[in-house]
Scaffold this active site. Sequence first.
Site, PDB file in Angstrom:
ATOM      1  N   LYS A  22      40.485  34.152  35.789  1.00 42.83           N
ATOM      2  CA  LYS A  22      39.410  33.905  36.759  1.00 42.83           C
ATOM      3  C   LYS A  22      39.007  35.193  37.472  1.00 42.83           C
ATOM      4  CE  LYS A  22      40.567  32.232  41.007  1.00 42.83           C
ATOM      5  NZ  LYS A  22      40.068  33.011  42.154  1.00 42.83           N
ATOM      6  N   ASN A  23      40.002  35.913  37.982  1.00 42.25           N
ATOM      7  CA  ASN A  23      39.671  37.069  38.827  1.00 42.25           C
ATOM      8  C   ASN A  23      39.225  38.291  38.023  1.00 42.25           C
ATOM      9  OD1 ASN A  23      40.115  35.509  41.017  1.00 42.25           O
ATOM     10  ND2 ASN A  23      42.116  36.391  41.540  1.00 42.25           N
ATOM     11  N   CYS A 118      38.518  32.608  56.090  1.00 42.61           N
ATOM     12  CA  CYS A 118      38.835  31.468  55.237  1.00 42.61           C
ATOM     13  C   CYS A 118      40.248  31.023  55.494  1.00 42.61           C
ATOM     14  CB  CYS A 118      38.585  31.791  53.769  1.00 42.61           C
ATOM     15  SG  CYS A 118      39.890  32.727  53.030  1.00 42.61           S
ATOM     16  N   ARG A 123      39.741  38.140  56.168  1.00 42.75           N
ATOM     17  CA  ARG A 123      39.121  38.689  54.964  1.00 42.75           C
ATOM     18  C   ARG A 123      37.754  39.353  55.184  1.00 42.75           C
ATOM     19  NH1 ARG A 123      40.155  34.547  50.077  1.00 42.75           N
ATOM     20  NH2 ARG A 123      39.953  36.434  48.835  1.00 42.75           N
ATOM     21  N   ASP A 306      49.186  36.099  45.129  1.00 42.48           N
ATOM     22  CA  ASP A 306      48.743  34.872  44.458  1.00 42.48           C
ATOM     23  C   ASP A 306      49.899  34.106  43.811  1.00 42.48           C
ATOM     24  OD1 ASP A 306      46.165  35.341  45.240  1.00 42.48           O
ATOM     25  OD2 ASP A 306      45.511  36.183  43.331  1.00 42.48           O
ATOM     26  N   ARG A 398      39.377  25.158  41.169  1.00 41.72           N
ATOM     27  CA  ARG A 398      38.728  26.464  41.289  1.00 41.72           C
ATOM     28  C   ARG A 398      39.406  27.487  40.385  1.00 41.72           C
ATOM     29  NH1 ARG A 398      37.812  28.605  47.201  1.00 41.72           N
ATOM     30  NH2 ARG A 398      37.032  30.247  45.858  1.00 41.72           N
TER      31      ARG A 398
HETATM   32  N1  EPU Z   1      40.358  43.637  53.444  1.00 43.44           N
HETATM   33  C1  EPU Z   1      39.793  44.279  54.526  1.00 43.44           C
HETATM   34  N2  EPU Z   1      38.547  44.819  54.372  1.00 43.44           N
HETATM   35  C2  EPU Z   1      37.837  44.721  53.218  1.00 43.44           C
HETATM   36  C3  EPU Z   1      38.422  44.066  52.107  1.00 43.44           C
HETATM   37  C4  EPU Z   1      39.705  43.514  52.263  1.00 43.44           C
HETATM   38  O1  EPU Z   1      40.397  44.382  55.587  1.00 43.44           O
HETATM   39  O2  EPU Z   1      36.710  45.228  53.170  1.00 43.44           O
HETATM   40  C5  EPU Z   1      41.723  43.074  53.572  1.00 43.44           C
HETATM   41  C6  EPU Z   1      41.776  41.566  53.352  1.00 43.44           C
HETATM   42  O3  EPU Z   1      41.480  40.856  54.515  1.00 43.44           O
HETATM   43  C7  EPU Z   1      43.211  41.385  52.887  1.00 43.44           C
HETATM   44  C8  EPU Z   1      43.481  42.660  52.086  1.00 43.44           C
HETATM   45  O4  EPU Z   1      42.492  43.584  52.502  1.00 43.44           O
HETATM   46  O5  EPU Z   1      44.068  41.334  53.995  1.00 43.44           O
HETATM   47  C9  EPU Z   1      43.385  42.521  50.573  1.00 43.44           C
HETATM   48  O6  EPU Z   1      42.223  41.800  50.235  1.00 43.44           O
HETATM   49  P1  EPU Z   1      41.409  42.039  48.901  1.00 43.44           P
HETATM   50  O7  EPU Z   1      40.056  42.535  49.255  1.00 43.44           O
HETATM   51  O8  EPU Z   1      42.207  42.842  47.947  1.00 43.44           O
HETATM   52  O9  EPU Z   1      41.258  40.564  48.384  1.00 43.44           O
HETATM   53  P2  EPU Z   1      40.012  39.977  47.627  1.00 43.44           P
HETATM   54  O10 EPU Z   1      39.408  41.030  46.797  1.00 43.44           O
HETATM   55  O11 EPU Z   1      39.143  39.240  48.578  1.00 43.44           O
HETATM   56  C10 EPU Z   1      41.285  39.273  45.460  1.00 43.44           C
HETATM   57  C11 EPU Z   1      41.492  38.020  44.677  1.00 43.44           C
HETATM   58  C12 EPU Z   1      42.395  37.088  45.476  1.00 43.44           C
HETATM   59  C13 EPU Z   1      43.724  37.811  45.689  1.00 43.44           C
HETATM   60  C14 EPU Z   1      43.492  39.135  46.407  1.00 43.44           C
HETATM   61  C15 EPU Z   1      44.745  39.975  46.569  1.00 43.44           C
HETATM   62  C16 EPU Z   1      39.432  37.836  43.426  1.00 43.44           C
HETATM   63  C17 EPU Z   1      38.143  37.150  43.193  1.00 43.44           C
HETATM   64  N3  EPU Z   1      40.190  37.394  44.442  1.00 43.44           N
HETATM   65  O12 EPU Z   1      40.685  38.894  46.701  1.00 43.44           O
HETATM   66  O13 EPU Z   1      42.606  35.940  44.670  1.00 43.44           O
HETATM   67  O14 EPU Z   1      44.581  37.010  46.468  1.00 43.44           O
HETATM   68  O15 EPU Z   1      42.534  39.920  45.662  1.00 43.44           O
HETATM   69  O16 EPU Z   1      45.325  40.231  45.343  1.00 43.44           O
HETATM   70  O17 EPU Z   1      39.784  38.750  42.698  1.00 43.44           O
HETATM   71  C18 EPU Z   1      43.094  33.681  44.254  1.00 43.44           C
HETATM   72  O18 EPU Z   1      42.786  33.854  43.068  1.00 43.44           O
HETATM   73  O19 EPU Z   1      43.678  32.634  44.655  1.00 43.44           O
HETATM   74  C19 EPU Z   1      42.780  34.694  45.246  1.00 43.44           C
HETATM   75  C20 EPU Z   1      42.710  34.437  46.555  1.00 43.44           C
END
Ligand code: EPU
Length: 420
Positions: A22-23, A118, A123, A306, A398
């Site tokens: 998915k990701n 969320c 996030r 995850d 999802r």
């Molecule tokens: N963060 C910030 N600022 C930003 C971006 C992120 O502070 O601009 C913080 C977030 O709040 C969090 C940390 O950085 O505390 C890491 O977040 P990240 O951005 O890496 O997460 P994401 O990209 O929103 C993806 C996966 C998630 C997975 C996380 C961590 C996708 C579509 N989603 O989310 O997947 O948990 O990386 O590995 O790739 C899931 O599949 O269940 C899922 C939640």
Amino acid sequence: MDKIVITGGSRLKGEVRVSGAKNAALPILASAILSGGTSTYRNVPKLNDIRTMSKLLSLLGASVEPDKTGHQLAVSTSGIRNFHAPYELVKTMRASVLVLGPLVARHGQAIVSLPGGCAIGARPIDQHLKGLEAMGAKITLDKGNVIARARRLQGASIVCDLPTVTGTENLMMAAALAKGRSTIENAAREPEIEELARVINKMGGRVQGAGTSVITIEGVDELHPIDHAILPDRIEAGTFMVAAALTRGDVLVRDCLPEHLEAVIAKLRAAGAEVVPEAGGLRVRGRADILGVDITTQPHPGFPTDMQAQFMVLASVARGQSVITETIFENRYMHVQELARMGADIHVDGRTAVIRGVKKLTGTKVMATDLRASASLVLAGLVAAGTTEVLRVYHLDRGYEQIEKKLSKLGANVKRARDD
Ligand code: EPU
């Protein structure tokens, strides 16, 4: 609404095939915006999040055509005339923000509704925005929307404050069509980022260093459509591996990539399970005695957040005490209260959970507020005495393709039913 009904006690046996990730599929579908023409993606998982991304691309003016199986999507982006990702879609799926980088890079504009907080944490997307600004995009906020504009993005040196997965992906896609060279330091190193780099390079892009914390992108003027098969889902694989260990089963998890699962394999072995690479996948044999394990979630290659909820179930029935520390998301313990209702002994203090293994869990009605938490409740149901009903299955849909069918094939007593 559907629910999953599980009668616990079966040892899982046999083989299960892992679906496409998915990701990885979500940013790859968004990357189609970077070119005109039609790209074909194979091994796409049939999941609600993929449907949401398809809907978003269609709303922008792309056409998304599934084949008969639904696992192959032809995405044609020549018709994109709209640049707005509305709140209705972003609130259902935060990964909608992945269209931001490609839209600004190729079309010079994007309006993306700002995702709110969320269930698992605040996030923010400040790192995505900071990077785009460094590339020359003008970013404004208006009525809950991020508005980004640029004539042509310029290559830039970007240092992320923290490694962010979708942030790194957004910036990589934006930089792919920027003028000149970009570097992203403190980049996330997840396998899905390497996969996106492979995709961009297949499209004619020039990305180096993905999978390390410094990614260099030489911008090109144009990218072309491609044909690409999505890599297997390491989190789905990990979830079945835990299911095998938990039920003292013997399962071959097919088509997974062991190199993406090293931290998970190490912790499964520490918990007493046998994990053996075999042709075609990983065999997991559970032992009668599950041992407590300490886990701290980390960005890749550390232990993935995850998989935290699923390991909490293993710890709940292990011998001894386990300490789990969640460092990525501040509120990712929504499964704890539900597991406690099944008899788990878990004490949470801030980001740390102390789990004392109990002899047995007991089935009841449970529900969760996010995807991986829902998966953990299904796992708990596999070993609980009696019947567990996992409500709000839409979370599970999802990210897990037909989990009940895959588990049934392994001998679990699981079915989907209407929750009236
Ligand atoms: N963060 C910030 N600022 C930003 C971006 C992120 O502070 O601009 C913080 C977030 O709040 C969090 C940390 O950085 O505390 C890491 O977040 P990240 O951005 O890496 O997460 P994401 O990209 O929103 C993806 C996966 C998630 C997975 C996380 C961590 C996708 C579509 N989603 O989310 O997947 O948990 O990386 O590995 O790739 C899931 O599949 O269940 C899922 C939640």
